[in-house]
Motif scaffolding. Sequence first.
Motif, PDB file in Angstrom:
ATOM      1  N   CYS A 144       0.849  19.667   0.472  1.00 11.87           N
ATOM      2  CA  CYS A 144       1.783  20.522   1.209  1.00 11.87           C
ATOM      3  C   CYS A 144       2.018  19.893   2.579  1.00 11.87           C
ATOM      4  O   CYS A 144       1.335  18.951   2.978  1.00 11.87           O
ATOM      5  CB  CYS A 144       1.241  21.941   1.343  1.00 11.87           C
ATOM      6  SG  CYS A 144      -0.355  22.069   2.146  1.00 11.87           S
ATOM      7  N   LYS A 186       4.416  23.048  -3.869  1.00 12.68           N
ATOM      8  CA  LYS A 186       3.213  22.893  -3.056  1.00 12.68           C
ATOM      9  C   LYS A 186       1.996  23.419  -3.800  1.00 12.68           C
ATOM     10  O   LYS A 186       2.085  24.290  -4.676  1.00 12.68           O
ATOM     11  CB  LYS A 186       3.377  23.637  -1.732  1.00 12.68           C
ATOM     12  CG  LYS A 186       3.447  25.155  -1.862  1.00 12.68           C
ATOM     13  CD  LYS A 186       3.497  25.822  -0.499  1.00 12.68           C
ATOM     14  CE  LYS A 186       3.505  27.341  -0.630  1.00 12.68           C
ATOM     15  NZ  LYS A 186       3.493  28.022   0.678  1.00 12.68           N
ATOM     16  N   ASN A 187       0.841  22.856  -3.435  1.00 13.66           N
ATOM     17  CA  ASN A 187      -0.440  23.366  -3.914  1.00 13.66           C
ATOM     18  C   ASN A 187      -1.469  23.153  -2.813  1.00 13.66           C
ATOM     19  O   ASN A 187      -1.130  22.701  -1.709  1.00 13.66           O
ATOM     20  CB  ASN A 187      -0.857  22.691  -5.233  1.00 13.66           C
ATOM     21  CG  ASN A 187      -0.890  21.179  -5.130  1.00 13.66           C
ATOM     22  OD1 ASN A 187      -1.401  20.618  -4.149  1.00 13.66           O
ATOM     23  ND2 ASN A 187      -0.340  20.508  -6.134  1.00 13.66           N
TER      24      ASN A 187
END
Length: 263
Positions: free
Chosen positions: A137, A132-133
């Motif tokens: 996400c 995730k970033n």
Amino acid sequence: MAHVRTYRTNVRIGNWNEDLRLEEVDLAVTKDGGLHFGDVVMLVNMGGENREYSALSINADINSLTKIPSPGIQAPCGISAGRGIQPCTRTAFIITSVDGSPEGSTLHFEQSFALKTTSGFARGLYLTSDLKNFQKCAKKSRLQEVNLTDDASFLSRWKVVHFDPQERLEYEGQPVLANVKVLIIHCKTNQALAVLGDQVLWTTYGKEYEVTAHTFLDSHKAEQDNNHWILCTSDPAGEGLVLLNRPQSVAKDVELTQANTSI
């Protein structure tokens, strides 16, 4: 007279919702109790404290669809956990080889594989995840996103591990049985596929649970029931899902088969 689907311009591709939700799919029938490459299965989570049982499902809306070259979903497409435990286009996934294992060969614990939607309207897309970033996400929980893409890359590789950490090493390399509780781990990030009862999505199909790749551990460092999945097959007697029709006999068969495979 054969039924002919019509796709009207004013709704872009007409009865797409029914195509995903109502068109029946034949799940695999396993004679030896195991799972094999090429098997069509449903992934079911049996629920927990704050959620009902649910099935991994394609979460398409009108923006996830295309008419080119024929009506169907397009990548990327969302995933959710729906409470309709019914084999259909939405809930059917094919166990797909990524290491050259031939179709029909047995899937083993810790062996990499892909989960692919059926062909035709569901387009044969791959269940995929990545770290995730801020831009990528899960919408509700902000945890690691899971979706469907057309890219058969390392990001679409998963493996099955035994749900009990104390027995995991013993079962490594053993055949994976159908209709038993397991964990499905994303190979790149080592996060477990999870359903979130406290994160509800409003979808075209009603209220459903968010699905993410995140390992939920209890105080004993064991994965919680959010991460427990059953890869369901059809009853050889033609009476629907093994899991729903013969839960007690399945449990006994599993105990016997697991004892035999560990000898």
